[in-house]
Design an enzyme around this catalytic site. Structure first.
Site, PDB file in Angstrom:
ATOM      1  N   TYR A  18       0.823  -1.202   0.000  1.00 54.99           N
ATOM      2  CA  TYR A  18       0.000   0.000   0.000  1.00 54.99           C
ATOM      3  C   TYR A  18       0.861   1.259   0.000  1.00 54.99           C
ATOM      4  CZ  TYR A  18      -3.983   3.010   0.714  1.00 54.99           C
ATOM      5  OH  TYR A  18      -4.943   3.963   0.531  1.00 54.99           O
ATOM      6  N   PHE A  36      -8.394  22.515 -24.307  1.00 55.11           N
ATOM      7  CA  PHE A  36      -8.733  21.096 -24.414  1.00 55.11           C
ATOM      8  C   PHE A  36      -9.891  20.845 -23.455  1.00 55.11           C
ATOM      9  CE2 PHE A  36      -8.754  16.628 -23.439  1.00 55.11           C
ATOM     10  CZ  PHE A  36      -8.962  16.157 -24.733  1.00 55.11           C
ATOM     11  N   THR A  37     -10.790  19.980 -23.825  1.00 58.86           N
ATOM     12  CA  THR A  37     -12.059  19.829 -23.090  1.00 58.86           C
ATOM     13  C   THR A  37     -11.872  19.593 -21.595  1.00 58.86           C
ATOM     14  OG1 THR A  37     -11.965  17.523 -23.707  1.00 58.86           O
ATOM     15  CG2 THR A  37     -13.327  18.921 -25.081  1.00 58.86           C
ATOM     16  N   ASP A  90       0.948  20.676 -20.404  1.00 61.86           N
ATOM     17  CA  ASP A  90       0.147  19.469 -20.571  1.00 61.86           C
ATOM     18  C   ASP A  90       1.021  18.607 -21.479  1.00 61.86           C
ATOM     19  OD1 ASP A  90      -3.228  18.606 -21.675  1.00 61.86           O
ATOM     20  OD2 ASP A  90      -1.416  17.415 -21.433  1.00 61.86           O
ATOM     21  N   LYS A 102      -1.186   8.144 -23.254  1.00 61.22           N
ATOM     22  CA  LYS A 102      -0.713   8.471 -24.591  1.00 61.22           C
ATOM     23  C   LYS A 102       0.764   8.150 -24.656  1.00 61.22           C
ATOM     24  CE  LYS A 102      -4.566  10.987 -24.150  1.00 61.22           C
ATOM     25  NZ  LYS A 102      -5.327  11.004 -22.879  1.00 61.22           N
ATOM     26  N   ARG A 113     -14.432  16.229 -33.367  1.00 69.97           N
ATOM     27  CA  ARG A 113     -13.678  17.260 -32.650  1.00 69.97           C
ATOM     28  C   ARG A 113     -14.113  18.609 -33.237  1.00 69.97           C
ATOM     29  NH1 ARG A 113     -11.448  15.872 -28.009  1.00 69.97           N
ATOM     30  NH2 ARG A 113     -13.695  15.675 -27.943  1.00 69.97           N
ATOM     31  N   PHE A 149     -20.194  15.799 -25.407  1.00 70.74           N
ATOM     32  CA  PHE A 149     -19.860  14.955 -26.567  1.00 70.74           C
ATOM     33  C   PHE A 149     -19.746  13.479 -26.183  1.00 70.74           C
ATOM     34  CE2 PHE A 149     -15.625  14.528 -24.999  1.00 70.74           C
ATOM     35  CZ  PHE A 149     -15.414  15.713 -24.309  1.00 70.74           C
TER      36      PHE A 149
HETATM   37  C1  LIG Z   1      -4.192  17.070 -24.507  1.00 67.08           C
HETATM   38  C2  LIG Z   1      -4.898  16.231 -23.479  1.00 67.08           C
HETATM   39  N1  LIG Z   1      -4.798  16.578 -22.166  1.00 67.08           N
HETATM   40  C3  LIG Z   1      -5.425  15.860 -21.201  1.00 67.08           C
HETATM   41  C4  LIG Z   1      -6.185  14.740 -21.524  1.00 67.08           C
HETATM   42  C5  LIG Z   1      -6.878  13.993 -20.382  1.00 67.08           C
HETATM   43  O1  LIG Z   1      -6.136  12.820 -20.121  1.00 67.08           O
HETATM   44  P1  LIG Z   1      -6.886  11.516 -19.582  1.00 67.08           P
HETATM   45  O2  LIG Z   1      -7.652  11.912 -18.366  1.00 67.08           O
HETATM   46  O3  LIG Z   1      -7.773  11.043 -20.693  1.00 67.08           O
HETATM   47  O4  LIG Z   1      -5.763  10.557 -19.280  1.00 67.08           O
HETATM   48  C6  LIG Z   1      -6.300  14.329 -22.851  1.00 67.08           C
HETATM   49  C7  LIG Z   1      -7.101  13.137 -23.202  1.00 67.08           C
HETATM   50  N2  LIG Z   1      -7.411  12.967 -24.425  1.00 67.08           N
HETATM   51  C8  LIG Z   1      -8.007  11.785 -24.987  1.00 67.08           C
HETATM   52  C9  LIG Z   1      -9.258  11.312 -24.250  1.00 67.08           C
HETATM   53  C10 LIG Z   1     -10.378  12.295 -24.302  1.00 67.08           C
HETATM   54  C11 LIG Z   1     -10.588  13.096 -23.219  1.00 67.08           C
HETATM   55  C12 LIG Z   1     -11.629  14.019 -23.252  1.00 67.08           C
HETATM   56  C13 LIG Z   1     -12.429  14.146 -24.393  1.00 67.08           C
HETATM   57  C14 LIG Z   1     -12.201  13.318 -25.491  1.00 67.08           C
HETATM   58  C15 LIG Z   1     -11.171  12.395 -25.453  1.00 67.08           C
HETATM   59  C16 LIG Z   1      -8.277  12.008 -26.471  1.00 67.08           C
HETATM   60  O5  LIG Z   1      -7.860  13.047 -27.012  1.00 67.08           O
HETATM   61  O6  LIG Z   1      -8.850  11.116 -27.080  1.00 67.08           O
HETATM   62  C17 LIG Z   1      -5.646  15.094 -23.847  1.00 67.08           C
HETATM   63  O7  LIG Z   1      -5.710  14.744 -25.159  1.00 67.08           O
END
Ligand SMILES: Cc1ncc(COP(=O)(O)O)c(/C=N/[C@@H](Cc2ccccc2)C(=O)O)c1O
Length: 456
Positions: free
Chosen positions: A71, A123-124, A214, A257, A381, A448
């Site tokens: 742990y 980014f979302t 990021d 990634k 997107r 989305f």
């Molecule tokens: C530039 C960047 N910064 C942070 C994150 C979060 O990381 P995590 O929490 O997923 O590990 C992502 C995740 N991107 C994925 C998954 C995704 C996430 C939200 C909406 C659509 C798709 C995608 O682009 O397919 C990212 O691209």
């Protein structure tokens, strides 16, 4: 053009479930014309995301058997900590279950209500966490990033004059950090140059503003510096990565990634006080500071994945696959974002379907059509992903209305990419007969993922 062969051979396979066009028409209707709501076994070539879809190596799988599930103080954490310090160079690492975990912690410890967080395109999830903690995201990316046909080497760059204007306007004390994405996902996987990183760091340091990357696709960014930026052709990926990170005060990382794992992430920083705050919060949201929501085996796989990710042959092939697919679509006259990014080919859905108004969701429509045509799953997107403006309630209307064909790392072969290209070309030939969609179910947050649509 020369496209390099896969620098690996197949040792284990996972069968692809084959579907008919009639079945796919039923499946996409049941999924409300939202590719996120399809089942994996309904997709033949799954290009929804490069996140968590990586094929791990035999070395990583072997590491999974060496999980120390203690742990506290797991040897896998110590291995991960050592590898991140060596390759990323930051003093402190806080493991999290994935990128979102790191974004949550960073936003909570650095943002106070009324702050501004500037960044190179939104980014979302990153913006969602910033807004959730009371900040406003301010886009300071170069204008060229919003033009899908401009073929420039570093469209992810920050426009320094926009940054200077923002600092003058709101004052440095209301800017807790600048969020620099390397690469920029929604601009089409576009990189930031080393020169720009250096300049951004210099300007922010002069005002006492921290720079947090990021770093989600930082290896791809390093590859573009090596191949596109003066003076780096003979520098290794690892050395470029280390220099990149030296211009940041910390980073969030989605290991799903560029760390070549299916789950995992981390938050890094040099500042002792920030580390203390993150360590207090990590126990609330992710578990101990020495596992952050991951099993020991996952941390071992990520430590080994980080070492593999800086191998030139790996990243050269990975990016070459994107270029291979983009070139095939481009040769057929299909409008794709230029230059080709590091993790995906982005189709310009507005140019593909000029007769479909943006609020009839052209990218969502095209992703659904591609799926029916050939079982290829892509991701919208565009306006759906951009969500609504909190003040006006109207849709955000991004200039880039894209369909992303996202290549998982070390999974598909060039033959699969040929199938994807043929499908895109077939839909392109009948694009005039494609009408749009209307949204019939709209979730409040990050709509989305679960929105539903029906054909007009
Ligand atoms: C530039 C960047 N910064 C942070 C994150 C979060 O990381 P995590 O929490 O997923 O590990 C992502 C995740 N991107 C994925 C998954 C995704 C996430 C939200 C909406 C659509 C798709 C995608 O682009 O397919 C990212 O691209």
């Amino acid at each position: 053009k020369h496209y390099v062969a896969e620098p690996y051979k197949i040792k284990v396979i996972e069968p692809i479930s084959v579907t008919t066009k009639a079945e796919r028409e039923r499946f996409i209707a049941e999924a409300g014309y939202n590719t996120f709501l399809l089942r994996s076994n309904q997709c033949m070539i799954d290009l929804l995301t490069d996140s968590g879809t990586t094929a791990m190596s035999d070395n990583q799988w072997a590491g999974m058997m060496l999980g120390d599930e203690a742990y506290a103080g797991s040897r896998n954490f110590l291995h991960l900590q050592e590898v991140v310090r060596e390759y990323y160079g930051f003093r402190h690492i806080v493991p999290t279950h994935q990128g979102r975990g790191a974004e949550n912690l960073l936003s909570m410890i650095m943002i106070k209500p009324g702050d501004c967080v500037p960044g190179n395109m939104y980014f979302t999830t990153t913006r969602a966490h910033q807004e959730r903690n009371g900040a406003t995201f301010v886009d300071i990316i170069v204008d060229e990033a919003h033009d899908s046909q401009l073929d420039l080497p570093f469209k992810g760059n920050v426009d320094l004059s926009k940054l200077e204007r923002l600092i003058a306007e709101v004052g440095a004390e209301r800017i807790p950090y600048l969020c620099l994405a390397v690469t920029v996902n929604l601009a089409g996987g576009q990189p930031v140059s080393m020169a720009n990183m250096r300049a951004v760091h210099k300007l922010c340091a002069a005002h006492g503003i921290k720079v947090m990357y990021d770093a989600t696709r930082c290896i791809e960014n390093a590859y573009f510096i090596k191949t596109r930026e003066e003076g780096y052709a003979d520098v290794t990926i690892a050395a470029i990565l280390k220099e990149m990170m030296s211009y940041a005060d910390g980073c969030t990382m989605s290991g799903k990634k560029d760390c070549l794992v299916n789950i995992g992430g981390f938050l890094c920083m040099n500042d002792e006080e920030l580390y203390q705050k993150a360590s207090e919060l990590v126990v609330l949201f992710e578990g101990m500071p020495s596992y952050g929501g991951m099993a020991g085996r996952d941390m071992e796989a990520m430590a080994r994945g980080i070492v593999e990710s800086v191998d030139y042959n790996y990243i050269h092939h990975r990016v070459a696959q994107c270029r291979y697919l983009a070139d095939k679509l481009d040769e057929a006259g299909i409008p794709v974002v230029k230059p080709t990014g590091g993790h995906a080919v982005f189709i310009d859905a507005r140019a593909f379907l000029p007769h479909v108004a943006q609020d009839r969701f052209p990218a969502q429509t095209l992703a659904a059509e591609l799926y029916v045509e050939s079982g290829v799953r892509a991701m919208e997107r565009g306006i759906v992903s951009a969500g609504r403006n909190r003040e006006t309630g109207d849709h955000h209307r991004p200039k880039l209305e894209l369909v992303r064909l996202t290549l998982p790392r070390r999974v598909y072969t060039y033959a699969h990419l040929d199938t994807v290209a043929e499908a895109c070309i077939a839909v392109y030939k009948r694009r005039g007969r494609i009408a749009g969609l209307e949204m019939i179910h709209e979730p409040k947050v990050l709509r989305f993922f679960t929105a539903r649509f029906q054909p007009l």
